[in-house]
Design a protein around this motif. Structure first.
Motif, PDB file in Angstrom:
ATOM      1  N   GLU A  49       9.276   9.412 -20.138  1.00  0.00           N
ATOM      2  CA  GLU A  49       8.681   8.477 -21.094  1.00  0.00           C
ATOM      3  C   GLU A  49       7.171   8.534 -20.921  1.00  0.00           C
ATOM      4  O   GLU A  49       6.681   8.620 -19.798  1.00  0.00           O
ATOM      5  N   GLU A  51       3.355   6.997 -22.772  1.00  0.00           N
ATOM      6  CA  GLU A  51       2.717   6.147 -23.766  1.00  0.00           C
ATOM      7  C   GLU A  51       1.211   6.065 -23.514  1.00  0.00           C
ATOM      8  O   GLU A  51       0.777   5.491 -22.508  1.00  0.00           O
ATOM      9  N   GLN A  66       3.322   6.420 -17.758  1.00  0.00           N
ATOM     10  CA  GLN A  66       4.369   7.442 -17.742  1.00  0.00           C
ATOM     11  C   GLN A  66       5.510   7.011 -16.835  1.00  0.00           C
ATOM     12  O   GLN A  66       5.311   6.255 -15.887  1.00  0.00           O
TER      13      GLN A  66
END
Length: 160
Positions: A49, A51, A66
């Motif tokens: 993930e 962002e 992260q």
């Protein structure tokens, strides 16, 4: 009585790898630096993930969050871009975990290629992990090799 340790707890454990990429330095930096927030999860395959926290523009002070899957464990961290010099380097440092990533570029004038050096610094290692510093360094060096190979492959694939 004062205990003295025979090792420095603040000494980072570092791994570094370099590779030559058959592209001009601007093209390589564009992929790594200018489009960092789009491309970082592509070459850092452990990131599950990701962002950007300040939009997708890359600048000193921009942050991202992260989640990495390392050895089956999910590790969340926030990092900040600490040095950004186009066609020279991109460096970011963990704010919530003690690490630093450095991407350094050099132009190879004779071949019109670029030498990319990636360096990972684990800035702190807990006392109980210090005896394993050589194993940790070996794993970091393997990861650094994988990183530069991934970047080279992705840049080559993108230009085809």
């Amino acid at each position: 009585m004062q205990l003295k340790f025979s090792f420095d707890l603040s000494k980072p454990v570092t791994g570094e790898a370099s590779i030559e990429i058959d592209k001009p330095i601007h093209d390589v930096f564009s992929y790594i630096g200018e489009h960092f927030f789009d491309n970082y999860p592509k070459w850092s395959v452990e990131v599950v993930e990701f962002e950007p926290l300040d939009g997708k523009d890359v600048f000193i002070g921009s942050k991202a969050k992260q989640i990495r899957k390392d050895n089956g464990t999910k590790v969340e961290s926030v990092f900040e871009i600490t040095d950004y010099q186009p066609c020279i380097k991109l460096i970011f440092k963990g704010l919530t975990e003690p690490y630093k990533h450095s991407y350094l570029l050099e132009s190879c004038e004779q071949t019109q290629s670029t030498r990319l050096t990636f360096r990972f610094d684990l800035l702190e290692v807990e006392v109980f992990m210090r005896p394993f510093a050589k194993l940790i360094r070996s794993a970091i060096e393997d990861g650094a090799e994988n990183t530069v190979e991934n970047i080279k492959s992705l840049i080559a694939a993108e230009s085809n």
